[in-house]
Design an enzyme around this catalytic site. Sequence first.
Site, PDB file in Angstrom:
ATOM      1  N   ASN A 119       1.294  -1.125  -0.199  1.00 61.37           N
ATOM      2  CA  ASN A 119       0.243  -0.163   0.075  1.00 61.37           C
ATOM      3  C   ASN A 119       1.132   1.108  -0.264  1.00 61.37           C
ATOM      4  OD1 ASN A 119      -1.873   2.490   1.050  1.00 61.37           O
ATOM      5  ND2 ASN A 119      -2.798   1.043   1.511  1.00 61.37           N
ATOM      6  N   HIS A 124      -5.940   3.263  -1.580  1.00 57.24           N
ATOM      7  CA  HIS A 124      -6.761   4.140  -1.112  1.00 57.24           C
ATOM      8  C   HIS A 124      -7.559   5.158  -1.449  1.00 57.24           C
ATOM      9  CE1 HIS A 124     -10.054   2.969   2.615  1.00 57.24           C
ATOM     10  NE2 HIS A 124     -10.214   3.870   1.507  1.00 57.24           N
ATOM     11  N   GLU A 175      -8.686   0.017  -2.498  1.00 63.24           N
ATOM     12  CA  GLU A 175      -9.545   0.167  -1.717  1.00 63.24           C
ATOM     13  C   GLU A 175     -10.280   1.631  -1.393  1.00 63.24           C
ATOM     14  OE1 GLU A 175      -6.732  -2.359   1.141  1.00 63.24           O
ATOM     15  OE2 GLU A 175      -6.657  -0.067   1.793  1.00 63.24           O
ATOM     16  N   HIS A 202      -3.817  -4.862   7.948  1.00 59.53           N
ATOM     17  CA  HIS A 202      -4.156  -4.243   9.038  1.00 59.53           C
ATOM     18  C   HIS A 202      -3.666  -4.183  10.298  1.00 59.53           C
ATOM     19  CE1 HIS A 202      -6.071   0.180  10.074  1.00 59.53           C
ATOM     20  NE2 HIS A 202      -5.817  -0.539  11.058  1.00 59.53           N
ATOM     21  N   GLY A 243       1.326  -1.343   4.139  1.00 60.07           N
ATOM     22  CA  GLY A 243       1.598  -0.235   3.811  1.00 60.07           C
ATOM     23  C   GLY A 243       2.388   0.755   5.055  1.00 60.07           C
TER      24      GLY A 243
END
Length: 237
Positions: free
Chosen positions: A7, A43, A70, A190, A213
């Site tokens: 990410n 994202h 995302e 996450h 990320g």
Amino acid sequence: MTRLSVNINKIATLRNARGGNNPDVVKTALDCERFGAEGITVHPRPDERHIRYADVMALKDKVTTEFNIEGYPDARYMKIIREVKPGQATLVPDAPDAITSNAGWDTLKHAALLKDIIAEIKSHGVRVSVFVDPQPRMVEGAARLGAHRVELYTEPYAHEYKVNRDIAIKPYVESARVAKEAGLGLNAGHDLDLENLRFLAQSIPSLDEVSIGHALICDALYYGLENTIQLYLKALK
């Protein structure tokens, strides 16, 4: 074998803090691929505080691994999916002002919304992953709605790992079992890092992909981006 998607939101955050184009988001994405990453995740939020619409458009013809976008499936996000047709669309239930994802979808409560969204995205030939908490009924709900995959929200795992990793992993192993039985692919993301990633991957052999990320970019400050990506790949394999 679990794939690593990097990410790059934090790269865009750093660029935006100063203006200009340093660091270059597109170059960083291509370098991540060159260093071994098997996917690139972005994202793009409505306020464009990190990844911008223009970044997504610039990346769409440059990323040669899996491009994962995302976002909350509002009109803006759906427009991006129609225009880019990424390898994967990951649906998250974030409010527009959320700092980061902090919960998965309730696939029962929001079934009507998600069913139509999933059907539309699939009509564009895009794989759909639904971000869910590690609860079997939420996984089953995503399967009934026609999703290809679920992404398990791993912040609770990362937090509990420091206390008791065997307890931390249990709901994820069970959710993974339910996903496999339902014919779903399985992603996770996450707060995964070099401390907790290996145990997650070893405990869930059916894990298809992790999206990382923040921790990866933080580690890159010390180890360098190429070396950091190799460390994460080693943890997975």
